[in-house]
Structures are given as C-alpha cells and as structure tokens.
Design an enzyme around this catalytic site. Structure first.
Site, mmCIF file in Angstrom:
data_model
loop_
_atom_site.group_PDB
_atom_site.id
_atom_site.type_symbol
_atom_site.label_atom_id
_atom_site.label_comp_id
_atom_site.label_asym_id
_atom_site.label_seq_id
_atom_site.Cartn_x
_atom_site.Cartn_y
_atom_site.Cartn_z
ATOM 1 N N ASP A 438 30.046 10.305 76.418
ATOM 2 C CA ASP A 438 31.338 10.707 75.874
ATOM 3 C C ASP A 438 32.028 11.722 76.778
ATOM 4 O O ASP A 438 31.405 12.307 77.685
ATOM 5 C CB ASP A 438 31.150 11.296 74.472
ATOM 6 C CG ASP A 438 32.269 10.915 73.516
ATOM 7 O OD1 ASP A 438 33.383 10.638 74.004
ATOM 8 O OD2 ASP A 438 32.041 10.907 72.298
ATOM 9 N N ASP A 495 38.479 5.205 69.249
ATOM 10 C CA ASP A 495 37.790 5.840 68.124
ATOM 11 C C ASP A 495 38.278 5.297 66.787
ATOM 12 O O ASP A 495 37.709 5.622 65.744
ATOM 13 C CB ASP A 495 38.001 7.362 68.156
ATOM 14 C CG ASP A 495 37.026 8.072 69.076
ATOM 15 O OD1 ASP A 495 36.043 7.435 69.510
ATOM 16 O OD2 ASP A 495 37.236 9.263 69.369
#
Length: 693
Positions: A438, A495
C-alpha cells in the site's frame, strides 16, 4: 540529405526522417504501409510551406524539439549547466543501430558536451511502440525537463481523452477538443496518482469504442509525470510525456521512463486490446495460473484483529470459494488505528501472542494461500523507527501530514536496507505467498530518486522471494502504471467496492489494463465508501468481470446471498482459464444508462458479455445491445448465465429469457441482442460459444 527509418508491422507504421543529420521527426504514423513504399518521398512531402509572419524555415517537431532551432512550442529538453546557465544544444547524428524492430539513434552536441539517445522499438506480438530518451553529459548539468521521444498528433484528429479521478472514483475520462496552445498536466504528487493516470488518447469526434482512428499513449512511470499536448500556431501538434517538472537532480546521466504508444483504425478497442495484451504477456511476470479467488479481511475487521474471529472468517471465505486469504492492516507494532506503528514491521504480540503461525496454519489447512499487508514507504511519528531515525523522513519537518503519516526517503540505501531486512524477517519465516503493498498519501516533494528507490526495493524483494506475488495498492488506484506492473502481478483498482462505481471504473481502466491484473472484490452489503446498499448479484458479477475476490465479513451473508455468491464464484472458476487471457472490448450502447463489455477468448471460440443497467433508462424497454470482436461469418450459441434472475415484471417473451439461441456474429454485431426488461442496478451476463453453422 534525408535519412529515414521505419518501425512497422502488419498493423501500423512509424516513419522517421532526419534532414542533414539533425534530430529526426515522425513523418508518418498510421496504418501499415505496403512493402516497397519509398520513404524518402514521404519525408520530402512532409516538409511544410512558410508564409508571411513566420521564420524562413519551420523548426521540426522532432523526437526532442530544440530551442536552438527556434522551435515555437514546448521543447523536448530544458537543461542548464552546473551554474544555472541555460544550454541550447544543437544535436547532430553520431550513430545508428537497427536490429529487427529496434532502432537506437545517437546524436551529440560537442560544444555543450551532451549526447541524446533515442531507443525506439515495436513489440511484434502486441504492436505496441516502446520509446525512451536518454541524456548524457560530460559535466554535471541540471535537467528541468526531458521528454520521452515526442510523437505527433495528426491533423485529422480533433479530440483527446485525458484521465483524471479521485479516491474511490479513479479512471475518469475527460474528452476535450484539440485547440491552439498547450494542454499541460504536471503531476507533482510524487506518485502516479488517482487524478493523473499517465495516459492519453488522441482521436476524432467520430471515434467510438468500435470504429475510427485512435492514437493511444501511456507513460510507464510510478512517480510524478508531466504531459504536454500542444497545437502550434502553424497547426502542427505534438504530444510529450516525461517525469514531473524539476523531479530530476543534478548529474551526468538521465533517462525517461518508457513511453508506450500505438495507433489503430478500429476505435478505442483497437488500442485497448494492444495495451491489455502487452501488459499480460510483456510486462507482468510470474503471475499465478490459474488466478486464485482472493479474500481480503480489511472491510471485515479493520484494525480489530482477533485470532478466533479471523479463523472463523477464513472458514467462511473458503466455503464460499476463496483460494487466497490476505491479512490486511493492523498485524504489526501497536497498530490499533492509523496514527501509529508504520515502520515497525514486527508482529504485534498483543494480538498474536504465538505469532502469525497459528493463523497461517489454519488458512493453509483450508487450501488457501496466505497473504499480508505492508506499507513500506511510510512512517508514523508514533513509531519506534521514527524515534530512532527522524532523519529518514522525506521532506521538511514542518510539512503537512497526510493520513497521520510521513514518508520515508527511499533514495537512501540505509532506509531500503532496513525495510528489506524487516520485511524479509517476516516473509522468510512464514508460509506467505502474497503481499499487498500500500501507499496511502502523496509525497511532500517530487523527486525521481524516490521512485527509483522504490523500484530497487521491489526488485530486491522479488529476487529474494520469487514465489511471492505483489499487489500495487495506493489508496486504491493511486499507483497504477506499467512501471509498477513490471514488479507486481495485480493492482487494486479502487478502494471503492461499490459495484456501480466499479462498473464505470473497470470499464474505463480496460482501455489499458487486462482482467488478469485488475483486482475486483465483492464488498459488504452496505458499502462503506458510498453508503449504498447493492444486491449480491450485481456485486458478485461485477467482481467476476476481473480478477475476482471478496472483501467483506462473510458471516454477514444471508443464505440467499451466500448461494448467489457461491454460484457466481463457481462460474468464474469454471471460466477463468480463458477469461484471464481474454480481450476486453467496450461496447457502444445506445442507452447511456447501460455499461457493457464483451470478453473474447484468445482462440475466438467463446465469449462472455456483461450489460449492467446503472440507472433508470430514459425509455421503457431495453434497446438491443450490439456486441463486438466476433467473426461475422461464424455462428454462436447464446445463453443468459443468470437467466433465473428475470423479474416477474418482465412479462413479455424475449427469446433469451426462456431458451438459448444460435445466430451469426454479423447479427450480434449489427443488430444486437434483445434482453429482458430489468430494474436498475442489475446486470445481464451473456455467454457465447462458437458452433458450426
């Protein structure tokens, strides 16, 4: 004296010409020229006239337009000496090398001590150009701008499609008219970024998914980048890509990332398929086959890690069909929220008193691969690492924080060594086959050395752990490009697990990305990023259009939801071998409420088409959906994979609602399929199998 070069195949040709040993320019880019076409007349014919109000000779829109030639637009190189004085090199040819479909051209300016090298190639299997510029200096210089080889935007084009977006709404397309002046997009966030996907398509007003000319570009770089699309006062156009302005430091050697480009006369699908195939076959390496059904626990537990809960979730995920279980954020340091512990990559003994082994053993006993989350480039001030090494932070101490965190200076060898050692200690001691990597904030400064450092760490880990797949996640789609895909096998597209948002995002991302690398998950019933409640069928079939996964608490599912998800997952598993190597073709739909695509198998023997109704239609009944990419002379047996979802308010008798049909590819592409009426936020899934007439 005219010197010419040709890069081409049976789909496109790129012709370069140099006059009197100067930097070459593109004099033709379009459909493949016939064998035996004389190139020097093309170069001579490309010379434009001059008239009143102009200088006496047009400076060429060369592979690097030069200020020394009085070029009136954005030059391809902006460079200063070590004292800051502007240099205006005047390059002449030094050498050329051509081997097959690769050309390397070297030009020098002895007075400035500069050498510029153009590395140009065409990948025969995918008909994609790969173009790169390198600059060398005998002395230290400061480079403010270095463009990858500059390409023209032909005069018959009049529109361009840019890519923008935001968190949870990536890959937004913006179709603009070509106009005099420069359209400049300078992404200084330090990463690819949600709002600046490094792509561009130049086209005509009439160009659609299935027809018309399209010139497509992608800059394969994971840091800040700049795009210039310019129309000069004389009418010529150029397209430039390079690193973000001022991201290169003082030195003697510089290079751009590769610029990938292609031309097609069959619409956006023509260029999209080439990019998809290139990623699948030339960029991504060592991806698992078959692609495993993915489960990620983030939206089930967030930071609340409890071993028994995770085991229970793993049991349920495996029962639903998952083949990989990814432990997300919260397993390390004292990570109870996003304010702490980034940089402390040791297992939290409070949550895992016996380490990760009990969870990993349970997951693998269920037949699933175990994966784990990292955010290596970031650091929290509330961390042991920050207390020990505050000097490792990138940028000034008083910088604005992002998501409660700072950034590590990845240009430092000691930082990369620390991260390699910390990650290796966990990855080497456990049966881990997957890493979700990430990157949750923009950078405080734009610096190419940061991206180079990230690449070096990725490459080092890939060598040390060749069995591990890596996923690029950057708050979703904030770092998706061919540079990062050379080091990863999957990207987290967004997301947002809202299936309606995903339909649009996936549809537009398919202009560059194949299904095999594009993660798409079935999210919770109540979407945490949009607040919408969406039915399981649309959620499941949306995920099944790409690399399928789940990201919810599977214990929340009703028996009916679980049954639907199992059925769709089984369908995906039964078809994934060909789906993950299929071409994704976007369909032109008469109804703007419909988002539709077709995925055609490599051997052209089967296809799956998806037609989602995102909102209420303006008309009462559905228009036929026209397919694409089929053999017009072949016949196909057509069925609805989810025929049992027809609503009782669909009271008529369209054939596909009750039985299969066999029709020609010509009919499917010219007339299209008449589908049963349905409510908004639903999807029809069409299966096609080639049959004999």
């Amino acid at each position: 004296m005219i010197k010419t070069w040709h890069l081409g195949d049976d789909r496109q040709s790129l012709v370069l010409a140099s006059h009197d040993g100067r930097l070459p320019e593109v004099v033709y880019w379009g459909l493949a020229l016939p064998d035996g076409e004389a190139l020097e007349p093309l170069a001579a014919a490309a010379i434009m006239d001059v008239t009143g109000g102009m200088v006496d000779e047009n400076a060429p829109t060369s592979l690097s337009p030069e200020a020394s030639r009085t070029f009136p637009g954005q030059t391809g190189l902006t460079v200063r000496d070590a004292d800051g004085a502007v240099l205006r090199p005047n390059f002449v040819i030094h050498s050329e090398e051509q081997s097959g479909n690769q050309i390397i051209l070297t030009f020098v300016d002895t007075e400035c001590g500069l050498t510029i090298i153009f590395d140009l190639s065409l990948t025969a299997e995918t008909s994609l150009l790969r173009l790169q510029t390198r600059l060398q200096s005998k002395d230290d210089i400061i480079v403010d701008w270095l463009a990858a080889p500059v390409l023209p935007a032909p005069a018959h084009t009049n529109e361009m499609i840019e890519f923008s977006g935001r968190w949870c709404s990536e890959f937004q397309t913006c179709r603009l008219p070509v106009a005099p002046g420069a359209r400049v997009r300078d992404n200084r966030t330090g990463r690819t970024d949600h709002a600046h996907f490094p792509g561009l398509i130049v086209c005509s007003k009439a160009t659609s998914n299935t027809a018309g000319d399209a010139y497509a570009f992608h800059y394969g770089w994971s840091g800040g980048h700049k795009m210039v699309a310019e129309e000069l006062a004389d009418g010529r156009r150029q397209v430039q890509f390079g690193h973000a302005t001022s991201s290169m430091a003082k030195g003697k050697s510089f290079e751009t990332a590769p610029l990938y480009a292609t031309f097609s006369d069959s619409g956006f699908n023509g260029t999209a398929v080439r990019f998809q195939r290139h990623v699948r076959t030339q960029i991504v390496r060592d991806a698992r086959t078959p692609r495993p059904v993915h489960y990620n626990c983030w939206e089930a537990i967030y930071f609340d890690h409890k071993l028994e809960d995770l085991k229970s979730i793993a049991d349920r995920a495996a029962e639903l069909g998952a083949e990989r279980f990814v432990l997300d954020d919260g397993w390390f340091g004292r990570r109870d929220d996003d304010t702490t512990s980034l940089g402390d990559w040791t297992i939290d003994p409070r949550k895992y008193p016996n380490g990760l082994t009990p969870l990993i053993d349970h997951v693998t006993s269920l037949g699933m691969e175990f994966g784990i989350w990292y955010e290596p480039e970031m650091i929290n001030e509330d961390s042991d690492l920050y207390r020990a090494h505050p000097e490792w932070v990138l940028g000034p101490a008083d910088q604005t924080r992002g998501r409660q965190q700072l950034v590590l200076d990845m240009a430092r060898r000691d930082v990369r060594d620390y991260l390699f050692d910390q990650m290796s200690a966990v990855l080497g001691a456990h049966k881990i086959g997957y890493v979700k990597w990430d990157h949750n904030r923009v950078l405080p400064i734009v610096d190419a050395a940061q991206t180079d450092g990230v690449y070096e760490l990725f490459d080092r880990l890939r060598v040390a752990f060749p069995h591990i797949e890596f996923e690029s996640c950057s708050s979703g789609g904030g770092r998706i490009d061919f540079g990062i895909l050379e080091r990863t096998q999957r990207v987290w597209l967004s997301d947002s697990n809202d299936a309606l948002e995903r339909q649009r995002i996936q549809h537009d991302a398919a202009l560059f990305l194949p299904a095999s690398v594009t993660g798409s998950h079935v999210g919770p019933r109540h979407c945490h990023t949009s607040g919408r409640v969406i039915g399981m069928s649309l959620r499941a079939w949306t995920a099944a259009q790409r690399h399928m996964g789940f990201e919810m608490d599977p214990r929340e599912l009703t028996p009916q939801e679980a049954e639907t998800l199992k059925a769709v997952t089984q369908w995906w598993k039964a078809n994934r071998d060909w789906l993950m190597s299929a071409d994704i073709l976007r369909l032109d739909t008469v109804d703007p409420a419909v988002i539709a695509e077709i995925q055609v198998a490599e051997d052209d023997q089967k296809f799956a088409a998806f037609a989602a109704l995102a909102r209420p239609s303006d008309q009462i009944l559905p228009y036929p959906v026209r397919l694409a990419g089929l053999d017009p002379q072949a016949f196909y047996r057509i069925s609805l994979a989810n025929r049992d979802e027809a609503h009782h308010l669909s009271r008529g008798a369209p054939l596909l609602k009750s039985q299969d049909m066999s029709v020609s590819g010509q009919y499917l592409m010219s007339h299209g399929l008449t589908l049963p009426w349905r409510f908004p936020e639903t999807i029809w899934v069409i299966e096609g199998q080639r049959v004999s007439a």
